[in-house]
Design a protein around this motif. Structure first.
Motif: not given
Length: 658
Positions: A284-285, A308-309, A357-359, A289-290
């Motif tokens: 996250l740093t 998928q967000v 969550i994370a990309v 996520p978008r």
């Protein structure tokens, strides 16, 4: 995993599975054939009991139902275990022996899922024949159930049209979805009818109220979708779509409308003993996520699942930080065990706390890929914006805007400019991404804290830019020779810089250029990529009518303009040194023989800086800053946009490149 010893009596038998190394155990074919045989015998027995007169004893009915449920559960556990194991292997790094394990679990998954679906059909049919339930999906015809389940396909196409911004098509989804609302109401009233007052707190009544609540949410979200489509507000459309998807998924779960069943309620057990560093995601740093990002669930009972967000929830008014993101609505990848046997399965929609969550972009991204894409993007951006760079150099050197050759003369030195910019910017992007990932592995860096983004990216940007400075420095000198008119062509520039002066002067000239490149590179490297990433996170332009596809251009242009102004002073000094050297005005003090000593590097810098300050003051160091900002704005705009485009093409067509 069950044997039928007598009608309605079952005995548990430990299942035998094939060993992972393939040396012992039954082959998959024999397991499947025996499962099919037992399943057929059990189905025939249940059907015979169902066809006979009503059972005399209640235990017979219970035993038959128990058999159906047990058959489904046992086979589905095998299938879901296989699916979950495959998910684990997809979401962690390479394991040994990786290929053998993937092949074994893939084959298990295929065969077990087929068996589980057949078991589901047998059990449902047996349940229908044995006992007519008072509530539930069995009270509703299969055609109605299938039509409700088919809404998921409508939502899939709607989501794609939203991302493609096909507005004429989006207008049709409001009436289509509204037409299904009556079907939802019919199902709720039929499957779970209104209960008498004495049962108002019973399970059936609570399920009915839950279904009615989701119906109201669906109705409200469909209205929001129609209104947002009329305004052509993409973000509002996405929010309405997320509300529809979440309400629809919860309706399916409350109404027991999934055609299959996944008995695994938590995947955390599959990650016990696996180090967190093996999970494939971006901390996250580095990247928060978008909406529309592919993400991995890194905490909670769904750990390891990907999706998928489709929306991000914020605090809203009344909070100290109303824009803080607190939740994410995620559309998970389709789960075949929840489907009916046809298609890819059911995609659940769930809401998670944002830190869960994370990309999914790997923390082991390819350095080579970033280098190649950054270099190609720089060729494109530097080539198109080079005339502006020539204008900037002529302004800083005090020359007329146009060279004697006219506008075409602004292209002199273009090959040198490409050699100066392309490799350097490719290394900048590759090292920036590599170093930010490496910094997050340091023991004193909390990789899950997005507030540390600047602390990680600024030093990574500085080191990343300086890594290519040794390539940029010589071409910086050559390019100046052509832009200021000191050399008429590339050959003359090379001769004047590398062959005519004595070797020691060549070395000193390269040292001066390298030092100035480094001086300028510190603020440039620290700001350009860092500002772009911050704008991506904080500067949302949809509400101002800017399409999503144009936002990278604007973020890059603003980042480039700010960087150009901040790095203008060393650029002016470099231009002044080149001009004074040509006029032989930067010599040192006379020695004992009356000749000028060869000035030291920092003495040259001092002489040029003093001359600028004496003649023009502090404002002289920002001479040409507007032109520099106008140059870097389109260059950065094109560079970032080209990189994002090439990255998307690479992910789509060559995901394993590098």
């Amino acid at each position: 995993a069950f044997e039928v010893r007598a009608p309605g009596r079952l005995r548990r038998r430990p299942p035998r599975v094939a060993r992972r190394d393939g040396r012992e155990g039954r082959p998959f074919g024999s397991i499947r054939s025996q499962q099919q045989k037992r399943l057929q015998e059990a189905a025939a027995e249940v059907a015979a009991e169902a066809a006979s007169p009503a059972p005399k004893n209640r235990w017979q009915v219970q035993a038959a139902v128990l058999f159906g449920v047990a058959a489904i559960a046992s086979l589905l556990v095998v299938g879901s275990f296989s699916v979950t194991k495959q998910t684990v292997f997809n979401s962690i790094g390479p394991l040994e022996p990786q290929v053998v394990r993937e092949q074994v679990f893939q084959e298990w998954y295929t065969r077990a899922s087929e068996a589980s679906k057949r078991a589901s059909e047998v059990a449902v049919e047996a349940q229908r024949k044995i006992q007519k339930l008072e509530t539930g999906p069995t009270r509703v015809s299969n055609s109605v159930l299938q039509r409700i389940r088919d809404v998921s396909r409508v939502l899939d196409t709607c989501q794609q049209d939203i991302y493609d911004e096909v507005w004429p098509s989006l207008k049709s989804y409001g009436p289509i979805l509204r037409g299904y609302l009556d079907l939802f109401s019919y199902y709720s009233d039929t499957a779970y009818p209104q209960q008498p007052p004495e049962k108002k707190l019973g399970e059936v009544q609570l399920l009915r109220e839950a279904l009615k609540y989701e119906e109201k949410r669906l109705d409200s979200a469909v209205k929001d979708l129609e209104g947002s489509v009329e305004k052509r507000d993409v973000r509002s459309v996405e929010r309405a779509f997320a509300d529809i998807s979440l309400a629809y998924d919860r309706y399916l779960k409350a109404g027991n409308l999934y055609a299959g069943y996944d008995p695994v309620t938590s995947t955390t057990v599959f990650y016990e003993g696996i180090d967190e560093s093996r999970l494939v995601y971006t901390p996250l740093t580095l990247d928060q996520p978008r909406i529309r990002d592919e993400v991995l669930v890194i905490q909670g009972p769904d750990k390891g699942k990907v999706g998928q967000v489709i929306w991000l929830g914020r605090n809203g008014p009344g909070y100290d930080d109303p824009d803080k993101i607190v939740s994410a609505t995620v559309k998970l990848s389709p789960n075949p065990l929840l489907g009916s046997g046809s298609g890819k399965g059911v995609a659940e929609v769930k809401s998670y706390p944002y830190p869960w969550i994370a990309v999914t972009r790997t923390s082991k991204q390819s350095f080579v890929l970033d280098l190649v894409l950054g270099t190609l993007a720089a060729v494109f951006s530097a080539g198109l914006s080079y005339p502006l760079d020539s204008l900037k150099a002529r302004i800083q050197s005090g020359l007329p805007l146009l060279p004697p050759k006219g506008p075409i003369g602004l292209l002199d030195g273009l090959p040198f400019n490409l050699f100066r910019e392309a490799p350097n910017m490719g290394l900048y992007m590759a090292c920036f991404n590599l170093l930010t990932r490496q910094f997050c592995l340091l023991p004193f860096i909390d990789a899950s804290n997005p507030n540390l983004k600047l602390a990680v990216m600024i030093p990574a940007g500085v080191l990343g830019y300086l890594s290519g400075s040794w390539i940029r420095a010589p071409f910086e000198i050559l390019n100046r020779q052509l832009q200021t008119g000191e050399a008429k062509n590339e050959e003359e520039a090379i001769r004047k810089v590398f062959f005519e002066p004595p070797p020691d002067k060549v070395v000193q000239s390269l040292q001066a250029a390298w030092v100035l490149v480094c001086i300028r590179g510190v603020p440039f490297g620290a700001l350009q990529c860092t500002l772009y990433e911050l704008f991506k996170d904080r500067l949302e332009l949809i509400q101002y009518g800017v399409p999503l596809t144009l936002q990278p251009f604007i973020w890059g242009a603003i980042a480039g303009a700010i960087t150009g102004v901040v790095t203008n002073p060393p650029d002016v000094v470099l231009a002044r040194i080149a001009r004074l050297q040509a006029q032989d005005e930067v010599g040192g003090k006379d020695d004992e023989h009356g000749e000028k000593k060869n000035p030291e590097l920092f003495e040259k810098l001092s002489i040029a800086a003093q001359r600028i300050n004496q003649e023009e003051g502090i404002a002289g160091f920002f001479k040409g800053a507007t032109a520099r900002a106008l140059y870097f704005a389109p260059e950065a705009c094109l560079w970032f946009a080209a990189y994002e485009f090439l990255r998307g093409v690479s992910d789509a067509y060559a995901p394993n490149f590098g």
